[in-house]
Design an enzyme around this catalytic site. Structure first.
Site, PDB file in Angstrom:
ATOM      1  CB  CYS A 131      -0.912  -0.050   1.238  1.00 55.83           C
ATOM      2  SG  CYS A 131      -1.867   1.438   1.502  1.00 55.83           S
ATOM      3  CB  CYS A 134      -0.301   2.311   4.097  1.00 57.21           C
ATOM      4  SG  CYS A 134      -1.917   1.752   3.562  1.00 57.21           S
ATOM      5  CG  ASP A 135       3.486   1.149   4.387  1.00 59.32           C
ATOM      6  OD1 ASP A 135       3.171   1.617   5.494  1.00 59.32           O
ATOM      7  OD2 ASP A 135       3.179   0.005   4.025  1.00 59.32           O
TER       8      ASP A 135
HETATM    9  C1  FAD Z   1       0.387  -4.540   5.298  1.00 56.06           C
HETATM   10  C2  FAD Z   1      -0.781  -3.584   5.236  1.00 56.06           C
HETATM   11  C3  FAD Z   1      -0.622  -2.308   5.753  1.00 56.06           C
HETATM   12  C4  FAD Z   1      -1.680  -1.405   5.711  1.00 56.06           C
HETATM   13  N1  FAD Z   1      -1.495  -0.169   6.233  1.00 56.06           N
HETATM   14  C5  FAD Z   1      -2.510   0.718   6.247  1.00 56.06           C
HETATM   15  C6  FAD Z   1      -2.337   2.018   6.801  1.00 56.06           C
HETATM   16  O1  FAD Z   1      -1.259   2.371   7.277  1.00 56.06           O
HETATM   17  N2  FAD Z   1      -3.421   2.849   6.762  1.00 56.06           N
HETATM   18  C7  FAD Z   1      -4.619   2.501   6.223  1.00 56.06           C
HETATM   19  O2  FAD Z   1      -5.564   3.300   6.233  1.00 56.06           O
HETATM   20  N3  FAD Z   1      -4.805   1.272   5.668  1.00 56.06           N
HETATM   21  C8  FAD Z   1      -3.784   0.385   5.668  1.00 56.06           C
HETATM   22  N4  FAD Z   1      -3.952  -0.841   5.093  1.00 56.06           N
HETATM   23  C9  FAD Z   1      -5.255  -1.158   4.493  1.00 56.06           C
HETATM   24  C10 FAD Z   1      -6.223  -1.569   5.615  1.00 56.06           C
HETATM   25  O3  FAD Z   1      -5.626  -2.608   6.360  1.00 56.06           O
HETATM   26  C11 FAD Z   1      -7.555  -2.049   5.053  1.00 56.06           C
HETATM   27  O4  FAD Z   1      -8.127  -1.040   4.247  1.00 56.06           O
HETATM   28  C12 FAD Z   1      -8.522  -2.391   6.181  1.00 56.06           C
HETATM   29  O5  FAD Z   1      -7.942  -3.332   7.048  1.00 56.06           O
HETATM   30  C13 FAD Z   1      -9.835  -2.959   5.636  1.00 56.06           C
HETATM   31  O6  FAD Z   1     -10.604  -3.373   6.701  1.00 56.06           O
HETATM   32  P1  FAD Z   1     -11.766  -4.454   6.540  1.00 56.06           P
HETATM   33  O7  FAD Z   1     -12.390  -4.564   7.874  1.00 56.06           O
HETATM   34  O8  FAD Z   1     -12.609  -4.095   5.386  1.00 56.06           O
HETATM   35  O9  FAD Z   1     -11.060  -5.812   6.123  1.00 56.06           O
HETATM   36  P2  FAD Z   1      -9.869  -6.661   6.752  1.00 56.06           P
HETATM   37  O10 FAD Z   1      -8.963  -5.859   7.577  1.00 56.06           O
HETATM   38  O11 FAD Z   1      -9.305  -7.396   5.577  1.00 56.06           O
HETATM   39  O12 FAD Z   1     -10.609  -7.707   7.711  1.00 56.06           O
HETATM   40  C14 FAD Z   1     -11.332  -8.761   7.208  1.00 56.06           C
HETATM   41  C15 FAD Z   1     -11.751  -9.681   8.326  1.00 56.06           C
HETATM   42  O13 FAD Z   1     -12.608 -10.678   7.782  1.00 56.06           O
HETATM   43  C16 FAD Z   1     -12.262 -11.929   8.330  1.00 56.06           C
HETATM   44  N5  FAD Z   1     -12.725 -12.973   7.407  1.00 56.06           N
HETATM   45  C17 FAD Z   1     -12.356 -13.239   6.128  1.00 56.06           C
HETATM   46  N6  FAD Z   1     -13.045 -14.311   5.642  1.00 56.06           N
HETATM   47  C18 FAD Z   1     -13.881 -14.710   6.642  1.00 56.06           C
HETATM   48  C19 FAD Z   1     -14.839 -15.752   6.778  1.00 56.06           C
HETATM   49  N7  FAD Z   1     -15.106 -16.604   5.795  1.00 56.06           N
HETATM   50  N8  FAD Z   1     -15.489 -15.885   7.971  1.00 56.06           N
HETATM   51  C20 FAD Z   1     -15.265 -15.014   8.993  1.00 56.06           C
HETATM   52  N9  FAD Z   1     -14.380 -14.000   8.908  1.00 56.06           N
HETATM   53  C21 FAD Z   1     -13.686 -13.859   7.757  1.00 56.06           C
HETATM   54  C22 FAD Z   1     -10.765 -11.872   8.530  1.00 56.06           C
HETATM   55  O14 FAD Z   1     -10.355 -12.824   9.512  1.00 56.06           O
HETATM   56  C23 FAD Z   1     -10.628 -10.423   9.031  1.00 56.06           C
HETATM   57  O15 FAD Z   1     -10.854 -10.390  10.414  1.00 56.06           O
HETATM   58  C24 FAD Z   1      -2.922  -1.772   5.125  1.00 56.06           C
HETATM   59  C25 FAD Z   1      -3.081  -3.061   4.591  1.00 56.06           C
HETATM   60  C26 FAD Z   1      -2.021  -3.956   4.647  1.00 56.06           C
HETATM   61  C27 FAD Z   1      -2.200  -5.351   4.072  1.00 56.06           C
END
Ligand code: FAD
Length: 297
Positions: A131, A134-135
């Protein structure tokens, strides 16, 4: 019978849980294999309002505790399938237990594809990133590499070209897959160099990334590597239930899906922004839509 089952414990699902719990509903969160979601993978978040700098694990532990204290029930299982019978949803989880609910929130996020090369896992958060938003700021004035050739890779390269001294865009083919207009913008940038027909064989470093080695044998000095070779939304378990777009993302209208009673929030939605604060905002909106659906707002 539950009022709402939230599938996913990332920032979107947990924000929805906090809002729903505060409105008198007792939400159930099925956490999945990665409690806390993608943010658990990062040591340093610098763009989440209220925290100048915080690790992903600390932010997500705080958020989980907040949701639990307000009355959210956490279930440490994975959802295998969801079906609808009349107005009731049946959710089958990995223990084979079945849960019933009046509403469902899909907040299962997405997974960034990995290169699978030597050094990628070792230097994750130490120069390897998925990302640029992010970084990217950490590479101010330094050379970086972006891996990929589609729209995302090109957008990352363009974004980074305003921060880094030089951007090497490494692509395994001899033409980019990105839209023509995006390609033109890349070619017009003097500090973006396309490196064609190349795969990254190894990411090299000491305490942080210092270089990449390509399959041609060439080594390029870089301070960071941004991997942009695709993202897979976690929608396999609902692909026959709700409408998805071509990329597998859930199509949403203000967090409502094609099935009444099923809502969606966060990275799993077909929206252009994949950021924590946005996913949290979508979780808030989904919670309020669910309250309306359940007739308590
Ligand atoms: C390395 C990295 C660094 C990042 N740094 C930043 C940053 O600095 N700032 C920023 O704004 N964004 C950052 N991001 C992006 C940010 O992490 C995402 O936009 C955010 O986490 C999205 O949140 P979410 O809840 O939609 O999904 P996710 O965080 O992907 O969470 C999904 C959840 O669903 C669960 N899940 C999946 N399938 C199933 C299933 N079948 N049954 C039950 N549960 C399930 C998983 O276990 C998880 O808990 C980063 C991403 C990465 C990979």
């Amino acid at each position: 019978m539950n009022d709402v089952v939230i599938i996913g414990s990332g920032i979107a699902g947990l924000t929805a849980a906090i809002y729903l719990a505060r409105s008198g509903i007792s939400p159930v969160v099925v956490c999945g294999n990665n409690p806390g979601g993608q943010l658990m993978q990062t040591d340093c978040i610098e763009n989440y309002p209220g925290f100048e700098k915080i690790s992903g694990a600390e932010l997500m532990m705080k958020t989980m505790n907040q949701a639990e204290k307000l009355g959210t029930k956490m279930v440490y299982e994975r959802v295998l399938s969801v079906s609808k019978k009349n107005t009731t949803f049946e959710i089958t989880i990995s223990s084979n237990e079945k849960m019933k609910s009046r509403a469902v929130l899909i907040a299962t996020g997405a997974t960034h594809k990995r290169l699978g090369c030597k050094g990628e896992a070792e230097f994750a958060n130490k120069g390897v990133s998925w990302c640029a938003t992010c970084d990217g700021a950490m590479s101010k004035g330094k050379p970086v590499a972006v891996i990929g050739g589609g729209n995302t890779a090109v957008m990352e390269a363009l974004f980074l070209s305003n921060i880094a001294s030089k951007v090497y865009l490494i692509h395994r083919r001899d033409t980019l897959r990105a839209d023509e207009i995006m390609q033109k913008r890349v070619f017009a940038k003097s500090n973006i160099e396309c490196v064609w027909n190349s795969n990254v064989e190894e990411i090299i470093g000491d305490t942080k990334v210092t270089a990449i080695k390509l399959n041609s044998g060439k080594t390029i000095d870089v301070s960071a590597v941004f991997v942009a070779i695709g993202v897979k939304p976690e929608t396999e378990f609902v692909k026959d239930l709700v409408e998805l777009d071509n990329g597998g993302y859930v199509i949403s209208a203000e967090t409502k899906t094609s099935v009444p009673g099923i809502f969606v929030a966060g990275d799993v939605e077909n929206c252009v922004t994949k950021q924590a604060v946005y996913a949290a905002g979508r979780g808030c909106l989904a919670a309020q839509q669910i309250e309306r659906y359940l007739g308590i707002r």
